[in-house]
Motif scaffolding. Structure first.
Motif, PDB file in Angstrom:
ATOM      1  N   PHE A 175       0.851  -1.161   0.067  1.00  0.00           N
ATOM      2  CA  PHE A 175      -0.138  -0.093  -0.137  1.00  0.00           C
ATOM      3  C   PHE A 175       0.865   1.242  -0.138  1.00  0.00           C
ATOM      4  O   PHE A 175       0.740   2.159  -0.785  1.00  0.00           O
ATOM      5  CB  PHE A 175      -1.188  -0.110   1.243  1.00  0.00           C
ATOM      6  CG  PHE A 175      -1.705   1.186   1.387  1.00  0.00           C
ATOM      7  CD1 PHE A 175      -2.764   1.445   0.473  1.00  0.00           C
ATOM      8  CD2 PHE A 175      -1.539   2.152   2.376  1.00  0.00           C
ATOM      9  CE1 PHE A 175      -3.607   2.524   0.655  1.00  0.00           C
ATOM     10  CE2 PHE A 175      -2.580   3.135   2.515  1.00  0.00           C
ATOM     11  CZ  PHE A 175      -3.516   3.313   1.643  1.00  0.00           C
ATOM     12  N   CYS A 194       2.580   1.811  -3.190  1.00  0.00           N
ATOM     13  CA  CYS A 194       1.571   2.146  -4.255  1.00  0.00           C
ATOM     14  C   CYS A 194       1.445   3.574  -4.043  1.00  0.00           C
ATOM     15  O   CYS A 194       1.499   4.455  -5.091  1.00  0.00           O
ATOM     16  CB  CYS A 194       0.344   1.508  -4.386  1.00  0.00           C
ATOM     17  SG  CYS A 194      -0.947   2.104  -5.482  1.00  0.00           S
ATOM     18  N   MET A 195       1.350   4.105  -2.941  1.00  0.00           N
ATOM     19  CA  MET A 195       0.861   5.630  -2.627  1.00  0.00           C
ATOM     20  C   MET A 195       2.111   6.448  -2.791  1.00  0.00           C
ATOM     21  O   MET A 195       2.182   7.620  -3.324  1.00  0.00           O
ATOM     22  CB  MET A 195       0.268   5.831  -1.148  1.00  0.00           C
ATOM     23  CG  MET A 195      -0.809   5.277  -0.718  1.00  0.00           C
ATOM     24  SD  MET A 195      -2.265   5.847  -1.744  1.00  0.00           S
ATOM     25  CE  MET A 195      -2.933   4.296  -2.276  1.00  0.00           C
ATOM     26  N   SER A 232       4.424   6.072  -4.930  1.00  0.00           N
ATOM     27  CA  SER A 232       4.817   6.108  -6.394  1.00  0.00           C
ATOM     28  C   SER A 232       4.105   7.089  -6.865  1.00  0.00           C
ATOM     29  O   SER A 232       4.343   7.518  -8.173  1.00  0.00           O
ATOM     30  CB  SER A 232       4.419   4.489  -7.022  1.00  0.00           C
ATOM     31  OG  SER A 232       3.028   4.487  -7.143  1.00  0.00           O
ATOM     32  N   ALA A 233       3.054   7.284  -6.465  1.00  0.00           N
ATOM     33  CA  ALA A 233       2.029   8.375  -6.893  1.00  0.00           C
ATOM     34  C   ALA A 233       2.479   9.907  -6.187  1.00  0.00           C
ATOM     35  O   ALA A 233       1.810  10.932  -6.492  1.00  0.00           O
ATOM     36  CB  ALA A 233       0.778   8.313  -6.828  1.00  0.00           C
ATOM     37  N   LEU A 274       2.424  10.598  -2.815  1.00  0.00           N
ATOM     38  CA  LEU A 274       1.893  11.096  -1.595  1.00  0.00           C
ATOM     39  C   LEU A 274       3.126  11.406  -0.555  1.00  0.00           C
ATOM     40  O   LEU A 274       3.843  10.187  -0.482  1.00  0.00           O
ATOM     41  CB  LEU A 274       0.819   9.865  -1.182  1.00  0.00           C
ATOM     42  CG  LEU A 274      -0.631  10.171  -1.540  1.00  0.00           C
ATOM     43  CD1 LEU A 274      -0.747   9.680  -3.149  1.00  0.00           C
ATOM     44  CD2 LEU A 274      -1.365   9.405  -0.681  1.00  0.00           C
ATOM     45  N   TYR A 320      -2.132   8.950   8.510  1.00  0.00           N
ATOM     46  CA  TYR A 320      -3.072   8.190   8.007  1.00  0.00           C
ATOM     47  C   TYR A 320      -3.225   6.763   9.081  1.00  0.00           C
ATOM     48  O   TYR A 320      -4.259   6.417   9.785  1.00  0.00           O
ATOM     49  CB  TYR A 320      -3.245   7.695   6.690  1.00  0.00           C
ATOM     50  CG  TYR A 320      -4.171   6.506   6.079  1.00  0.00           C
ATOM     51  CD1 TYR A 320      -5.486   7.085   6.115  1.00  0.00           C
ATOM     52  CD2 TYR A 320      -3.838   5.514   5.837  1.00  0.00           C
ATOM     53  CE1 TYR A 320      -6.454   6.128   5.678  1.00  0.00           C
ATOM     54  CE2 TYR A 320      -4.613   4.325   5.642  1.00  0.00           C
ATOM     55  CZ  TYR A 320      -6.173   4.697   5.454  1.00  0.00           C
ATOM     56  OH  TYR A 320      -6.964   3.886   4.969  1.00  0.00           O
ATOM     57  N   LEU A 365      -7.945  10.763   2.647  1.00  0.00           N
ATOM     58  CA  LEU A 365      -7.931  10.132   1.375  1.00  0.00           C
ATOM     59  C   LEU A 365      -8.283  10.852   0.119  1.00  0.00           C
ATOM     60  O   LEU A 365      -7.895  10.952  -0.903  1.00  0.00           O
ATOM     61  CB  LEU A 365      -8.516   8.694   1.461  1.00  0.00           C
ATOM     62  CG  LEU A 365      -7.868   7.596   2.227  1.00  0.00           C
ATOM     63  CD1 LEU A 365      -8.446   6.212   2.192  1.00  0.00           C
ATOM     64  CD2 LEU A 365      -6.226   7.562   2.151  1.00  0.00           C
ATOM     65  N   GLN A 407      -6.054  13.753  -0.657  1.00  0.00           N
ATOM     66  CA  GLN A 407      -4.990  13.031  -1.536  1.00  0.00           C
ATOM     67  C   GLN A 407      -5.274  12.930  -3.065  1.00  0.00           C
ATOM     68  O   GLN A 407      -4.939  13.240  -3.863  1.00  0.00           O
ATOM     69  CB  GLN A 407      -4.399  11.922  -0.659  1.00  0.00           C
ATOM     70  CG  GLN A 407      -3.739  12.366   0.443  1.00  0.00           C
ATOM     71  CD  GLN A 407      -2.833  13.498   0.403  1.00  0.00           C
ATOM     72  OE1 GLN A 407      -1.842  13.505  -0.725  1.00  0.00           O
ATOM     73  NE2 GLN A 407      -2.617  14.404   1.157  1.00  0.00           N
ATOM     74  N   ARG A 408      -6.671  12.529  -2.939  1.00  0.00           N
ATOM     75  CA  ARG A 408      -7.330  11.966  -4.218  1.00  0.00           C
ATOM     76  C   ARG A 408      -7.328  13.326  -5.143  1.00  0.00           C
ATOM     77  O   ARG A 408      -6.943  13.396  -6.425  1.00  0.00           O
ATOM     78  CB  ARG A 408      -8.544  11.310  -4.055  1.00  0.00           C
ATOM     79  CG  ARG A 408      -9.263  11.119  -5.420  1.00  0.00           C
ATOM     80  CD  ARG A 408     -10.485  10.191  -5.305  1.00  0.00           C
ATOM     81  NE  ARG A 408     -11.476  10.946  -4.459  1.00  0.00           N
ATOM     82  CZ  ARG A 408     -12.870  10.349  -4.314  1.00  0.00           C
ATOM     83  NH1 ARG A 408     -13.172   9.169  -4.807  1.00  0.00           N
ATOM     84  NH2 ARG A 408     -13.492  11.214  -3.429  1.00  0.00           N
ATOM     85  N   LEU A 464      -4.170  14.421  -6.303  1.00  0.00           N
ATOM     86  CA  LEU A 464      -3.624  13.497  -7.338  1.00  0.00           C
ATOM     87  C   LEU A 464      -4.337  13.885  -8.721  1.00  0.00           C
ATOM     88  O   LEU A 464      -3.721  13.705  -9.875  1.00  0.00           O
ATOM     89  CB  LEU A 464      -3.985  12.071  -6.863  1.00  0.00           C
ATOM     90  CG  LEU A 464      -3.231  10.822  -7.673  1.00  0.00           C
ATOM     91  CD1 LEU A 464      -1.809  11.019  -7.861  1.00  0.00           C
ATOM     92  CD2 LEU A 464      -3.637   9.464  -6.847  1.00  0.00           C
ATOM     93  N   ILE A 465      -5.550  14.172  -8.546  1.00  0.00           N
ATOM     94  CA  ILE A 465      -6.319  14.256  -9.711  1.00  0.00           C
ATOM     95  C   ILE A 465      -5.933  15.549 -10.559  1.00  0.00           C
ATOM     96  O   ILE A 465      -5.621  15.849 -11.679  1.00  0.00           O
ATOM     97  CB  ILE A 465      -7.859  14.549  -9.578  1.00  0.00           C
ATOM     98  CG1 ILE A 465      -8.374  13.069  -9.337  1.00  0.00           C
ATOM     99  CG2 ILE A 465      -8.498  15.172 -10.642  1.00  0.00           C
ATOM    100  CD1 ILE A 465      -9.784  13.058  -8.686  1.00  0.00           C
ATOM    101  N   LYS A 505      -2.662  16.847 -10.233  1.00  0.00           N
ATOM    102  CA  LYS A 505      -1.501  16.702 -10.378  1.00  0.00           C
ATOM    103  C   LYS A 505      -1.371  15.906 -11.943  1.00  0.00           C
ATOM    104  O   LYS A 505      -0.684  16.413 -12.726  1.00  0.00           O
ATOM    105  CB  LYS A 505      -0.584  15.854  -9.673  1.00  0.00           C
ATOM    106  CG  LYS A 505       0.806  16.285  -9.451  1.00  0.00           C
ATOM    107  CD  LYS A 505       1.546  15.912  -8.332  1.00  0.00           C
ATOM    108  CE  LYS A 505       1.174  14.384  -7.703  1.00  0.00           C
ATOM    109  NZ  LYS A 505       2.226  13.980  -6.793  1.00  0.00           N
TER     110      LYS A 505
END
Lengths: 133, 133
Positions: free
Chosen positions: A49, A52-53, A55-56, A58, A66, A84, A87-88, A91-92, A94
């Motif tokens: 987890f 993954c986070m 790598s984007a 975060l 969290y 979350l 962060q979403r 992310l969007i 970015k």
DNA sequence: GTAACACCTGGAGTTAACTCCAAGTCAAGG
DNA sequence: CCTTGACTTGGAGTTAACTCCAGGTGTTAC
């Protein structure tokens, strides 16, 4: 699972895994009598987890916060969800920026393709074209 | 255009603009007699380009290399194109990773929504559900 | 003329996220 | 028993990309 195995499986270096534990991004990992880390299934899932986070992009800080909330049980579900969602949203945003850059890159590359084409034509006709950066 | 104006217009700090010039990401900016930078239109366009590329995470080093090739004229067009293609490939890869993270984030958030829903139902029925991190 | 202000420089400091190192411990093979 | 190799620790070093600062100069407003 020993650290070398987890490292291999996750693609994170052993140093990074120890570092993550030291700063509290991973919980204290169970040890053998002689002090060697033995990662459990739950640890491995958490590492995936985190990977993954991360790598984007975060930030580690956010992930630590969290997991701290996760530790505190169901009372913190609303707060976790908000993290979350925040962060979403970032992310969007970015990804949208990156899409713009991608579009510009595509334009530039195509410009070069056409430029080269023109240059080749010109070369075979003894003319001289030009192009901006 | 003075540095403060360019700063305002571009959203980059004056310090950053000077820094970019110092490391060669921007060319030496033309100065007034008293030594004050006077940014031209071409400079501003380059700054916009840099800002866009940087916002997508392209490394400064790569951009410096790219502009160095631009300086060297048309003979470097193929090399420039390769740089841009390489960066495009990396950008696409990064966006794919981010999309995966976004999917996972969406799953988690939805999990929390359903979890809360179940919890609320359970609360009104005196039952106890549970949820993973 | 002087006070306030924008600009200049070189260089030091900051931040995030690792990454590396020295020195030590332990289990297993020959 | 001795060597080899994986593991341990605390702490120092690295990298990218800024960001800040002190001390100085030139321009503008009153």
């Amino acid at each position: 699972m020993k650290i070398s195995e987890v490292s291999e499986q996750s693609g994170l270096s052993a140093d990074t895994l120890r570092y993550y534990e030291k700063i509290g991004l991973l919980p204290p990992i169970h040890r053998s009598e002689s002090g060697i880390r033995n990662y459990g299934e739950q640890d491995v899932r958490r590492i995936d987890f985190v990977k993954c986070m991360r790598s984007a992009g975060l930030p580690i800080e956010v992930l630590i916060d969290y997991f701290a909330l996760v530790e505190q049980g169901d009372a913190t579900i609303a707060a976790r969800k908000m993290i979350l969602q925040e962060q979403r949203a970032q992310l969007i945003a970015k990804m949208a920026e990156m899409q713009e850059t991608l579009d510009l890159l595509n334009q530039k590359i195509q410009g070069y393709e056409e430029g080269v084409l023109k240059a080749e034509q010109a070369l075979s006709e003894n003319r001289l074209p030009a192009q901006a950066p």
